[in-house]
Design a protein around this motif. Sequence first.
Motif, mmCIF file in Angstrom:
data_model
loop_
_atom_site.group_PDB
_atom_site.id
_atom_site.type_symbol
_atom_site.label_atom_id
_atom_site.label_comp_id
_atom_site.label_asym_id
_atom_site.label_seq_id
_atom_site.Cartn_x
_atom_site.Cartn_y
_atom_site.Cartn_z
ATOM 1 N N VAL A 1 2.623 17.810 -1.322
ATOM 2 C CA VAL A 1 2.548 16.514 -0.638
ATOM 3 C C VAL A 1 2.976 16.702 0.812
ATOM 4 O O VAL A 1 4.064 17.206 1.088
ATOM 5 C CB VAL A 1 3.440 15.471 -1.342
ATOM 6 N N TYR A 2 2.122 16.277 1.747
ATOM 7 C CA TYR A 2 2.408 16.447 3.175
ATOM 8 C C TYR A 2 2.815 15.138 3.845
ATOM 9 O O TYR A 2 3.436 15.156 4.906
ATOM 10 C CB TYR A 2 1.189 17.032 3.886
ATOM 11 N N ALA A 3 2.456 14.023 3.264
ATOM 12 C CA ALA A 3 2.859 12.714 3.788
ATOM 13 C C ALA A 3 2.860 11.741 2.625
ATOM 14 O O ALA A 3 2.023 11.828 1.731
ATOM 15 C CB ALA A 3 1.908 12.241 4.877
ATOM 16 N N ASP A 4 3.809 10.808 2.642
ATOM 17 C CA ASP A 4 3.926 9.818 1.579
ATOM 18 C C ASP A 4 4.651 8.625 2.193
ATOM 19 O O ASP A 4 5.824 8.722 2.534
ATOM 20 C CB ASP A 4 4.721 10.419 0.409
ATOM 21 N N PHE A 5 3.947 7.515 2.367
ATOM 22 C CA PHE A 5 4.563 6.375 3.032
ATOM 23 C C PHE A 5 3.969 5.068 2.529
ATOM 24 O O PHE A 5 2.913 5.040 1.904
ATOM 25 C CB PHE A 5 4.424 6.485 4.554
ATOM 26 N N ALA A 6 4.685 3.961 2.806
ATOM 27 C CA ALA A 6 4.279 2.642 2.365
ATOM 28 C C ALA A 6 3.995 1.755 3.570
ATOM 29 O O ALA A 6 4.610 1.898 4.627
ATOM 30 C CB ALA A 6 5.365 2.027 1.493
ATOM 31 N N TRP A 7 3.062 0.822 3.395
ATOM 32 C CA TRP A 7 2.773 -0.199 4.398
ATOM 33 C C TRP A 7 2.229 -1.411 3.657
ATOM 34 O O TRP A 7 2.115 -1.394 2.433
ATOM 35 C CB TRP A 7 1.838 0.301 5.495
ATOM 36 N N VAL B 1 0.849 -1.188 0.000
ATOM 37 C CA VAL B 1 0.000 0.000 0.000
ATOM 38 C C VAL B 1 0.882 1.234 0.000
ATOM 39 O O VAL B 1 1.873 1.302 0.733
ATOM 40 C CB VAL B 1 -0.931 0.037 1.229
ATOM 41 N N ARG B 2 0.522 2.186 -0.805
ATOM 42 C CA ARG B 2 1.185 3.490 -0.808
ATOM 43 C C ARG B 2 0.139 4.517 -0.428
ATOM 44 O O ARG B 2 -0.928 4.592 -1.047
ATOM 45 C CB ARG B 2 1.731 3.753 -2.199
ATOM 46 N N THR B 3 0.408 5.296 0.587
ATOM 47 C CA THR B 3 -0.515 6.306 1.080
ATOM 48 C C THR B 3 0.116 7.678 0.921
ATOM 49 O O THR B 3 1.301 7.862 1.187
ATOM 50 C CB THR B 3 -0.860 6.045 2.563
#
Length: 199
Positions: free
Chosen positions: A186-192, A175-177
């Motif tokens: 872009v204020y947040a960009d993370f993977a889970w 998942v990429r959020t």
Amino acid sequence: MVNGDSAVQEDLNPTPTAGYQPGQKKSLQEYAALDAEDESLRRWKESLGISSGSAAMDPNAPKLTIHTLALESDSLKDGSIVLRLDQPGDLERASKSPLQIPEGIEYAVAITFSVGREVLSGLKYLQVVRRAGVPVDRMEEMIGSYPPRAQPYEKRFAPSEAPSGMLARSGTNSVRTRIIDDDGAVYADFAWSFKLVKG
């Protein structure tokens, strides 16, 4: 910031809001002083917690901090599965240790976040799910506009249903959020990641 290929980047671009024209960014104090005689604008500013007496915020505070991302469901034993994202190592663990989600449950994504030093407007939540590199789901939800404050905000999105069946359980979903605004900031960009399991 997580880097990725151009296809993923394209999936993580928000749908433009019809008729929206990005305006000039303003400080909290500039918003407070803006058109003091305009009654509708005064009410809008009050709804965001902005007034002529608004305290100055820490100029070094992050614009946005994501504290948690949760999957909430009545079908879950504890009512939710929570990813902590604001402590050292949290993001790395979130990408390497897949969450175990029971197949077929109805759940809602919820985030808690803080706004640090300026009014953030038109925030959107984007999420792209891939299995074996192939996109299988995309979510785009409006978060809204928020002024700085000491207490975190919480936003819960519309419920979804987790897939079910042997194929759905066959691998790990990456998942990429991203949290982005209509201006493209872009204020947040993370993977889970997560795995679907039998309930």
